[in-house]
Design an enzyme around this catalytic site. Structure first.
Site, PDB file in Angstrom:
ATOM      1  CE1 TYR A  84      -9.475 -32.634  21.186  1.00 18.70           C
ATOM      2  CE2 TYR A  84      -9.879 -30.602  19.981  1.00 18.70           C
ATOM      3  CZ  TYR A  84      -8.999 -31.534  20.518  1.00 18.70           C
ATOM      4  OH  TYR A  84      -7.648 -31.328  20.377  1.00 18.70           O
ATOM      5  CG  ASP A 124      -2.221 -28.385  28.700  1.00 21.46           C
ATOM      6  OD1 ASP A 124      -3.186 -28.979  28.173  1.00 21.46           O
ATOM      7  OD2 ASP A 124      -1.035 -28.713  28.467  1.00 21.46           O
TER       8      ASP A 124
END
Length: 250
Positions: A90, A96
């Site tokens: 999304y 990360d």
């Protein structure tokens, strides 16, 4: 195309610190952390690899203001979700977290649950096909301790204890340790058990600056659970390497 044995740099800009890896081809030669640059001086950050400069740099960042400092670096590639080789992502997913499941899945195997014990404590899971299934975010251990000190009148600032504290405290610092640590450990166990009910063969990987302390605590209170967790300090760098290999192929 870049040579397979070329030296290159990976830089993961986190919420609190910068995380570096020097690669020789696909092999990590060295890793280190640094504070954010003073006065926007990025050159001081490159001193550990000065003898190799200039090196190709692959950058992943969760702090846009820090990303901007590197825009003029001569050989720079910035990883974004738009280029990412996984499905189900999304738009506001942290890069990360995406790199952790990519690196963990490619190195340890799918399905994968990546737990990052950094400034925030995050859970990110992907299924056997490398498709994001979702996750969760909460304040990390140090952030919980510091927020209590900053937002209350009488609670003291504290550092994480080197050993698991007692649960039933008889003084204020120990009570803070007990509340923060035991609640987080119970939450980690709950998320792992819920994930493994869906994906019983999944690998569980732990990364982030507080991972060693969390593993130590977990080994003392939930030893069977701790034995199922892979200590993966370089999982984001694994993901950056995988992204680099995929981007070269494409």
């Amino acid at each position: 195309m870049q040579p397979a044995n070329q030296l290159w740099l990976a830089l993961a800009i986190g919420n609190s610190r910068l995380h570096w890896a020097l690669f020789h081809g696909a092999t990590i030669k060295e890793t280190w952390d640094s504070d954010r640059p003073p006065h926007e001086d990025i050159n001081s950050l490159l001193k550990p690899v000065e003898k190799h400069r200039p090196l190709p740099l692959i950058l992943a960042s969760v702090v846009p203001q820090q990303t901007a400092l590197w825009q003029n670096y001569p050989d720079l590639k910035i990883i974004t979700l738009e280029q990412f080789p996984l499905t189900g992502l999304y738009p506001t997913l942290g890069i990360d977290r995406a790199l952790a499941i990519l690196g963990g899945g490619r190195v340890l195997g799918w399905p994968i649950l990546a737990i990052d014990a950094g400034t925030a404590l995050t859970f990110t899971g992907a299924d056997i096909n490398g498709s994001l299934q979702g996750g969760a975010i909460l304040p990390g251990l140090k952030l919980q301790l510091s927020s209590l000190a900053e937002r209350t009148a009488a609670l003291p600032p504290l550092e994480l204890p080197p050993q698991l504290p007692g649960r039933w405290a008889r003084n204020t610092p120990e009570a803070i340790y007990s509340g923060a640590i035991y609640t987080i450990l119970a939450g980690i166990r709950d998320f792992i058990e819920a994930w493994q009910r869906q994906f019983p063969e999944s690998k569980i990987a732990l990364t982030g600056g507080d991972r060693q302390l969390l593993l130590l605590y977990l080994q003392q209170i939930f030893p069977d659970l701790a034995a199922r967790i892979v200590d993966a300090p370089h999982i984001v760098f694994w993901g950056m390497r995988e992204w680099k290999l995929i981007s070269i192929d494409n």
